[in-house]
Design a protein around this motif. Structure first.
Motif, PDB file in Angstrom:
ATOM      1  N   LYS A 107       0.928  -0.836  -0.345  1.00 43.70           N
ATOM      2  CA  LYS A 107      -0.159  -0.276  -0.306  1.00 43.70           C
ATOM      3  C   LYS A 107       0.712   1.341  -0.189  1.00 43.70           C
ATOM      4  CE  LYS A 107      -0.276   1.713   4.908  1.00 43.70           C
ATOM      5  NZ  LYS A 107      -1.525   1.311   5.154  1.00 43.70           N
ATOM      6  N   PRO A 108       0.170   2.969  -0.512  1.00 45.59           N
ATOM      7  CA  PRO A 108       1.406   3.684  -0.716  1.00 45.59           C
ATOM      8  C   PRO A 108       1.711   4.199   1.113  1.00 45.59           C
ATOM      9  CG  PRO A 108      -1.396   4.119  -1.221  1.00 45.59           C
ATOM     10  CD  PRO A 108      -0.466   2.574  -1.559  1.00 45.59           C
ATOM     11  N   ASP A 109       2.347   5.312   1.109  1.00 39.89           N
ATOM     12  CA  ASP A 109       2.455   5.818   2.286  1.00 39.89           C
ATOM     13  C   ASP A 109       1.997   7.067   2.479  1.00 39.89           C
ATOM     14  OD1 ASP A 109       4.458   3.903   3.378  1.00 39.89           O
ATOM     15  OD2 ASP A 109       5.548   4.029   2.075  1.00 39.89           O
ATOM     16  N   VAL A 110       1.630   7.777   1.141  1.00 38.58           N
ATOM     17  CA  VAL A 110       1.361   8.827   0.812  1.00 38.58           C
ATOM     18  C   VAL A 110       0.493   9.191  -0.820  1.00 38.58           C
ATOM     19  CG1 VAL A 110       3.605   9.998   0.321  1.00 38.58           C
ATOM     20  CG2 VAL A 110       1.425  11.247   0.837  1.00 38.58           C
ATOM     21  N   ILE A 111      -0.187  10.091  -0.615  1.00 41.85           N
ATOM     22  CA  ILE A 111      -0.769   9.426  -1.704  1.00 41.85           C
ATOM     23  C   ILE A 111      -1.148  11.303  -2.191  1.00 41.85           C
ATOM     24  CG2 ILE A 111      -3.417   9.706  -3.022  1.00 41.85           C
ATOM     25  CD1 ILE A 111      -3.805   7.680  -1.740  1.00 41.85           C
ATOM     26  N   ILE A 112      -0.400  11.867  -2.900  1.00 45.24           N
ATOM     27  CA  ILE A 112      -0.895  13.197  -3.627  1.00 45.24           C
ATOM     28  C   ILE A 112      -1.892  13.511  -5.037  1.00 45.24           C
ATOM     29  CG2 ILE A 112       0.457  15.873  -5.029  1.00 45.24           C
ATOM     30  CD1 ILE A 112       2.831  14.052  -3.691  1.00 45.24           C
ATOM     31  N   GLY A 113      -2.839  14.238  -4.664  1.00 45.40           N
ATOM     32  CA  GLY A 113      -4.092  14.606  -5.067  1.00 45.40           C
ATOM     33  C   GLY A 113      -3.555  16.250  -5.650  1.00 45.40           C
ATOM     34  N   SER A 114      -3.611  16.141  -7.462  1.00 47.07           N
ATOM     35  CA  SER A 114      -3.111  17.391  -8.088  1.00 47.07           C
ATOM     36  C   SER A 114      -4.108  17.597  -8.984  1.00 47.07           C
ATOM     37  CB  SER A 114      -2.298  17.205  -8.938  1.00 47.07           C
ATOM     38  OG  SER A 114      -1.424  17.817  -9.395  1.00 47.07           O
ATOM     39  N   SER A 115      -4.462  19.226  -8.834  1.00 43.48           N
ATOM     40  CA  SER A 115      -5.115  19.774  -9.539  1.00 43.48           C
ATOM     41  C   SER A 115      -4.948  20.175 -11.092  1.00 43.48           C
ATOM     42  CB  SER A 115      -6.082  21.234  -8.549  1.00 43.48           C
ATOM     43  OG  SER A 115      -4.782  22.424  -9.124  1.00 43.48           O
ATOM     44  N   PRO A 116      -5.358  20.479 -12.344  1.00 43.70           N
ATOM     45  CA  PRO A 116      -6.179  21.633 -11.487  1.00 43.70           C
ATOM     46  C   PRO A 116      -7.923  22.145 -11.062  1.00 43.70           C
ATOM     47  CG  PRO A 116      -6.180  20.930 -14.626  1.00 43.70           C
ATOM     48  CD  PRO A 116      -5.186  20.697 -13.113  1.00 43.70           C
ATOM     49  N   ALA A 121      -8.624  15.112  -7.661  1.00 45.08           N
ATOM     50  CA  ALA A 121      -7.969  15.466  -5.567  1.00 45.08           C
ATOM     51  C   ALA A 121      -8.974  14.840  -5.152  1.00 45.08           C
ATOM     52  CB  ALA A 121      -7.699  16.584  -6.323  1.00 45.08           C
ATOM     53  N   LEU A 122      -9.645  15.039  -4.998  1.00 39.56           N
ATOM     54  CA  LEU A 122     -11.688  14.562  -4.489  1.00 39.56           C
ATOM     55  C   LEU A 122     -11.057  12.798  -4.431  1.00 39.56           C
ATOM     56  CD1 LEU A 122     -13.795  15.074  -2.361  1.00 39.56           C
ATOM     57  CD2 LEU A 122     -15.424  14.613  -4.705  1.00 39.56           C
ATOM     58  N   SER A 123     -10.404  12.047  -5.800  1.00 40.68           N
ATOM     59  CA  SER A 123     -10.979  10.713  -5.906  1.00 40.68           C
ATOM     60  C   SER A 123      -9.255  10.220  -5.112  1.00 40.68           C
ATOM     61  CB  SER A 123     -10.790   9.872  -7.202  1.00 40.68           C
ATOM     62  OG  SER A 123     -12.309  10.360  -7.085  1.00 40.68           O
ATOM     63  N   ALA A 124      -8.352  11.195  -5.030  1.00 44.66           N
ATOM     64  CA  ALA A 124      -7.064  11.053  -4.461  1.00 44.66           C
ATOM     65  C   ALA A 124      -7.389  10.760  -2.718  1.00 44.66           C
ATOM     66  CB  ALA A 124      -6.235  11.785  -4.509  1.00 44.66           C
ATOM     67  N   ALA A 125      -7.954  11.653  -2.253  1.00 40.82           N
ATOM     68  CA  ALA A 125      -8.353  11.861  -0.999  1.00 40.82           C
ATOM     69  C   ALA A 125      -9.052  10.794   0.132  1.00 40.82           C
ATOM     70  CB  ALA A 125      -8.694  13.346  -0.736  1.00 40.82           C
ATOM     71  N   ARG A 126     -10.034  10.186  -1.232  1.00 43.63           N
ATOM     72  CA  ARG A 126     -10.880   8.370  -0.994  1.00 43.63           C
ATOM     73  C   ARG A 126      -9.888   7.702  -0.445  1.00 43.63           C
ATOM     74  NH1 ARG A 126     -14.083  11.878   1.730  1.00 43.63           N
ATOM     75  NH2 ARG A 126     -15.929  12.578   0.881  1.00 43.63           N
ATOM     76  N   LYS A 168     -12.338  23.802  -0.644  1.00 44.21           N
ATOM     77  CA  LYS A 168     -12.489  24.064   0.489  1.00 44.21           C
ATOM     78  C   LYS A 168     -12.350  23.370   1.405  1.00 44.21           C
ATOM     79  CE  LYS A 168     -13.795  29.056   0.813  1.00 44.21           C
ATOM     80  NZ  LYS A 168     -14.773  29.770   1.765  1.00 44.21           N
ATOM     81  N   TYR A 169     -13.364  21.754   0.971  1.00 46.47           N
ATOM     82  CA  TYR A 169     -12.945  20.731   1.411  1.00 46.47           C
ATOM     83  C   TYR A 169     -11.407  19.948   1.627  1.00 46.47           C
ATOM     84  CZ  TYR A 169     -14.052  16.033   2.001  1.00 46.47           C
ATOM     85  OH  TYR A 169     -13.457  14.460   2.785  1.00 46.47           O
ATOM     86  N   LEU A 170     -10.877  20.340  -0.509  1.00 45.95           N
ATOM     87  CA  LEU A 170      -9.867  19.815   0.028  1.00 45.95           C
ATOM     88  C   LEU A 170      -8.897  20.292   0.934  1.00 45.95           C
ATOM     89  CD1 LEU A 170      -9.604  18.878  -3.968  1.00 45.95           C
ATOM     90  CD2 LEU A 170      -9.711  17.601  -2.093  1.00 45.95           C
ATOM     91  N   TYR A 171      -8.779  21.797   1.087  1.00 49.79           N
ATOM     92  CA  TYR A 171      -6.995  22.770   1.727  1.00 49.79           C
ATOM     93  C   TYR A 171      -7.664  22.109   2.695  1.00 49.79           C
ATOM     94  CZ  TYR A 171      -6.906  25.409  -2.053  1.00 49.79           C
ATOM     95  OH  TYR A 171      -6.435  26.716  -3.395  1.00 49.79           O
ATOM     96  N   ARG A 172      -8.724  21.958   3.685  1.00 47.73           N
ATOM     97  CA  ARG A 172      -9.168  21.245   5.213  1.00 47.73           C
ATOM     98  C   ARG A 172      -8.781  19.322   5.296  1.00 47.73           C
ATOM     99  NH1 ARG A 172     -13.403  25.063   4.657  1.00 47.73           N
ATOM    100  NH2 ARG A 172     -12.959  26.438   5.957  1.00 47.73           N
ATOM    101  N   LYS A 173      -8.904  18.978   4.893  1.00 46.97           N
ATOM    102  CA  LYS A 173      -8.678  17.418   4.252  1.00 46.97           C
ATOM    103  C   LYS A 173      -7.572  17.375   4.322  1.00 46.97           C
ATOM    104  CE  LYS A 173     -10.129  13.085   3.789  1.00 46.97           C
ATOM    105  NZ  LYS A 173     -10.582  12.737   4.695  1.00 46.97           N
ATOM    106  N   ALA A 174      -6.506  18.185   3.358  1.00 46.17           N
ATOM    107  CA  ALA A 174      -5.450  17.560   2.821  1.00 46.17           C
ATOM    108  C   ALA A 174      -4.344  17.618   4.395  1.00 46.17           C
ATOM    109  CB  ALA A 174      -4.758  18.583   1.640  1.00 46.17           C
ATOM    110  N   GLU A 175      -3.312  17.124   4.244  1.00 46.80           N
ATOM    111  CA  GLU A 175      -2.473  17.794   5.667  1.00 46.80           C
ATOM    112  C   GLU A 175      -1.360  18.489   4.874  1.00 46.80           C
ATOM    113  OE1 GLU A 175      -0.698  14.315   8.072  1.00 46.80           O
ATOM    114  OE2 GLU A 175      -2.552  13.184   7.700  1.00 46.80           O
TER     115      GLU A 175
END
Length: 409
Positions: A107-116, A121-126, A168-175
């Motif tokens: 499994k991954p250690d970290v996931i980066i979800g990129s825009s635009p 990015a939301l799917s990456a967060a999930r 805003k959701y992604l900004y709050r969700k991201a570390e």
């Protein structure tokens, strides 16, 4: 670390386009990390597919230069139409709800979800939630603000309201929040997000893709002013055509030419305008793979960095093409009103107001009348500046430190 990087529009440099994530991933692999880039198989802007998918499969796994690419099948489209939006949703849906990763026991250690766009990015967060690992969001364009300022869409439009909520959701969700624009931290802070979450990692130059060249080599024939990049609404390339018209009327037709390399939704309109203006000093060329672009850039005497005048650039810009220009050691005409002006900072060219074809024509003449050694001096300043500040080797180390800090926690 095992790093997954989700970017709908990621590419390999064997095809045209920006290869930021390839270059970052390549450097991380050199440092001993595993990197998977997850992208759409349909190539944005060019209308081609990156890989031939196996019969009956909706994805393909490839290993290129030590990087694992996962190409997800998405439907084709042309221009900024409803079909492009559908393409975004299909990519995000298949990323989130299809078990493409069943064969990956690690499994991954970290996931980066990129825009635009925020849906990928939301799917990456999930996915990060699924694996219970840190999620990092990367913001390359400020959506929906770019659509409001450039697309002139009301901030009260239902789609814009949805995008703003997702943002805003992604900004709050991201570390951590990776931004490419030097002033984006202020934009994010104004949304109520803690500024210490923001890390600036701009675009840069991959020196492996630009072999050593004779920097004193002059372009053959006419004085060539070159633009290489997207032909879209924000690029405002019609200004080049009106500047070319002015120079043609002044008798420079046989001495100065403009060469535009690339593709985009406005290219056909630009070609029609050039025909209407009866321009003899403008040449349109097809897009060129990143690992071959240096040969064409070497034919230029000067480069153009042009953007439409818009308030969205008050947080800065970080265009891929600019760093490719810098490494070629040729002067740059900067016609952008933004938070930053790297050309002025480096002393590598001429800065003029945007949307002013007369100023552009005068800037071209200024460089044309310069001695070759004066233009080379400008160009060498730009080359030194980009190697010192924007080499992807340094930028990858910065990204590595951010990710290691999160994983160790």
């Amino acid at each position: 670390m095992n790093i997954w990087l989700v970017n709908h529009y990621a590419i390999h440099p064997s095809v045209p386009g920006g290869s930021r994530h390839y270059s970052l991933a390549k450097e991380l692999v050199k440092k001993g990390h595993k990197v998977t880039i997850i992208a759409s198989n349909f190539q944005h802007g060019v209308g081609k597919y990156n890989a031939e998918l196996p019969m009956g499969r909706k994805y393909k796994e490839e290993f290129l230069d030590g990087i694992r690419f996962l190409w997800i099948d998405t439907p084709p489209y042309e221009g900024n139409t409803i079909r492009r939006l559908f393409n975004m949703f299909v990519f995000s849906w298949r990323l989130r709800f299809n078990n493409y990763f069943a064969g990956d026991n690690e499994k991954p250690d970290v996931i980066i979800g990129s825009s635009p766009h925020p849906f990928a990015a939301l799917s990456a967060a999930r996915l990060a939630d699924k694996y219970k690992i840190p999620f990092v969001v990367e913001i390359r364009d400020l959506w929906p603000q770019s659509l409001i300022d450039l697309g002139r869409i009301s901030k009260y439009h239902p789609f814009i309201i949805l995008l703003a909520w997702l943002e805003k959701y992604l900004y709050r969700k991201a570390e951590r929040i990776i931004v490419l624009l030097p002033g984006a931290a202020q934009y994010i802070r104004d949304l109520g997000i803690k500024e210490e979450k923001v890390v600036w990692i701009p675009n840069g130059i991959d020196t492996d893709l630009f072999p050593n060249m004779d920097l004193n080599k002059k372009a053959d024939g006419k004085f060539t002013v070159m633009y290489a990049g997207a032909h879209g609404l924000a690029n405002n390339l019609e200004i080049i055509l009106y500047a070319a018209q002015k120079l043609q009327e002044e008798g420079f037709e046989d001495r100065i030419i403009f060469r535009l390399i690339g593709e985009g939704p406005e290219k056909h309109n630009l070609q029609m305008l050039a025909e209407k203006l009866n321009l003899k000093n403008v040449i349109f060329k097809d897009p060129i793979p990143k690992n071959e672009i240096h040969y064409n850039l070497s034919k230029a005497d000067a480069f153009l960095m042009i953007l439409k005048k818009s308030s969205v650039f008050r947080w800065g810009v970080s265009p891929n093409k600019l760093f490719d220009y810098f490494i070629m050691a040729k002067p740059i005409i900067w016609a952008v009103e933004a938070f930053n002006d790297p050309v002025k900072e480096a002393g590598a060219g001429v800065s003029i107001p945007p949307e002013d074809p007369v100023a552009l024509a005068e800037a071209v003449k200024e460089l044309f009348y310069m001695k070759p050694e004066e233009r080379l001096e400008m160009g060498l300043k730009g080359r030194e500046y980009v190697l010192k500040n924007y080499d992807f080797k340094f930028l990858a180390s910065r990204l590595e430190n951010v990710l290691l800090e999160l994983v160790e926690k």
